[in-house]
Write a protein that holds these residues in place. Sequence first.
Motif, PDB file in Angstrom:
ATOM      1  N   ILE A 101       1.130  -1.134  -0.210  1.00  0.00           N
ATOM      2  CA  ILE A 101       0.038  -0.017   0.103  1.00  0.00           C
ATOM      3  C   ILE A 101       0.489   1.117  -0.067  1.00  0.00           C
ATOM      4  N   ILE A 102       2.011   1.204   0.723  1.00  0.00           N
ATOM      5  CA  ILE A 102       2.783   2.444   0.730  1.00  0.00           C
ATOM      6  C   ILE A 102       3.689   2.711  -0.300  1.00  0.00           C
ATOM      7  N   LYS A 103       3.930   1.998  -1.501  1.00  0.00           N
ATOM      8  CA  LYS A 103       4.772   1.538  -2.537  1.00  0.00           C
ATOM      9  C   LYS A 103       3.788   2.293  -3.459  1.00  0.00           C
ATOM     10  N   ASP A 104       2.452   1.860  -3.363  1.00  0.00           N
ATOM     11  CA  ASP A 104       1.364   2.654  -4.048  1.00  0.00           C
ATOM     12  C   ASP A 104       1.304   4.118  -4.369  1.00  0.00           C
ATOM     13  N   ALA A 105       1.054   4.663  -3.256  1.00  0.00           N
ATOM     14  CA  ALA A 105       1.312   5.382  -2.128  1.00  0.00           C
ATOM     15  C   ALA A 105       2.087   6.144  -3.192  1.00  0.00           C
ATOM     16  N   PHE A 110       5.659  -1.931  -8.341  1.00  0.00           N
ATOM     17  CA  PHE A 110       5.306  -3.205  -6.853  1.00  0.00           C
ATOM     18  C   PHE A 110       6.330  -4.308  -7.005  1.00  0.00           C
ATOM     19  N   ASN A 111       6.639  -4.675  -8.023  1.00  0.00           N
ATOM     20  CA  ASN A 111       8.754  -5.224  -7.384  1.00  0.00           C
ATOM     21  C   ASN A 111       9.522  -4.726  -7.306  1.00  0.00           C
ATOM     22  N   THR A 112       9.544  -3.599  -7.215  1.00  0.00           N
ATOM     23  CA  THR A 112      10.429  -2.999  -6.089  1.00  0.00           C
ATOM     24  C   THR A 112      10.468  -3.081  -5.123  1.00  0.00           C
ATOM     25  N   ALA A 113      12.101  -3.141  -4.314  1.00  0.00           N
ATOM     26  CA  ALA A 113      12.766  -2.886  -2.882  1.00  0.00           C
ATOM     27  C   ALA A 113      11.742  -1.860  -2.397  1.00  0.00           C
ATOM     28  N   PHE A 114      11.347  -2.229  -1.174  1.00  0.00           N
ATOM     29  CA  PHE A 114      10.405  -1.425   0.417  1.00  0.00           C
ATOM     30  C   PHE A 114      11.634  -0.578   0.820  1.00  0.00           C
TER      31      PHE A 114
END
Length: 457
Positions: A101-105, A110-114
């Motif tokens: 949810i944070i990456k999308d925000a 999607f497949n990027t490291a957090f």
Amino acid sequence: MKISQIPLSILLMALIISIPISLKAQQLDPILKELINKGLNKSHTINNNRIEAEQAQLDQKLAKSVFLPKVTFNGSFTRLNDDITFDDNTQTLLLETQKLIIKDAIGLPFNTAFPNNIPLQDAPNLQDKNILKTSVDLDWVLFSGLEASNALKASKHKEASLNFAGLAEKDKLALTIIETYDKLALVKASRKVLDASEHYLNEQEFYIRKAIENGLTTPISRKKIELAQQQLAAKKLDFEHNNILLIEVLHQLTGETRARLKELDPLLQSFAIDTGLNIEKRNEVKALEEAEKATHYQSKMEKSHFIPKVAVKGHYEFIEDDLSLLDPKWFIGAGIQWTVFDGNQSKLKSKKLQLETQKYKEKIENAEEMIALGISKAELTYQAALQNTKIVQKEIELANDTYEMVDKQFKNNLASITDVLNALNDLEKAQFKLQESFFNERRAVTSLLHAKGLLQY
């Protein structure tokens, strides 16, 4: 030496005149009324009956209170051995979902490291181990299936039954006090008869003593007088014992002091009533009728057990922080309870109460039959007592004339002292019978008034 002589007829007339011959029904002696009131206040049975009636009043209030809302405040503190949390797999799933949810925000693929510089929140506990709760509950019955209303009606009739039973108990106590008071009056009147006889014996003793001094009679005559005086003293002692016993009974019934009771000087008074007075329903019958109605509504209450009941329930939590994730802060709802089968218990209880109602009907019929019989018996007894009074009054006149005649004959040496004493004894017996006849009249009248439901005090 000459003794003053009072004619026997004058003494007899004074004795009879001192007793009122006619008294309207219910005009009781004020002292007797006072004793009855004290007895009613003292009676443990009547007081217990009054308490039971008050309990029935409380039952009515309890029946009404069913429809009042019940509000309950609650408070509690609980400490668990540990916090209640999600299992590890669920917690991992929640963290990964949070990263997505944070990456999308922030616009990361999607497949990027957090990114490491962005903090994550741990999954909250389902329930903390320290739980402090304060809440309020509301329970409100909107419809009881007629059980409460039938219970209210049953309690009202039960109270009425107890009140009538209390009045019936008061009647019984009043009758007992009246009878005891009249017995005391009979003892007092009998003592007056004995005093009159003592006067006559003293008069004869004086005459015999003078006759012996003049050689006109023998000492045997004096001994007969002395024997008659001893017998009279024994009668006085017997009546004195009865007087003491009756005072004790009145003291126990009324609580009045013995000293005041000893000062009483009641008179027997002949009642004059109209035997055609209308009959009022007796309190005993009224009590049974109300008890019958009470059991009828109790039976209906059992039958109404199968009618659905409707209630409202509400709940509110004052402290929200210690609630679990699944606990609501407040809720309100309505519910219905419908008993469709209870193992025939309500049906059997209702049938049992219906049989109890039939028992009361039988008791009412029996009571009415016994009351009718009591009225007939009291009327006959009253008529017989009135006739007996007339007969006894004639007997007194005859005994009085006989005594005066024999007394004159004795003083003219035409009769023996035995004849004089026998004539005096007959006069004494007739006077006793008159008092007993007055007593029986009053018993018949009070019984008749009580049987007709007209007794007042």
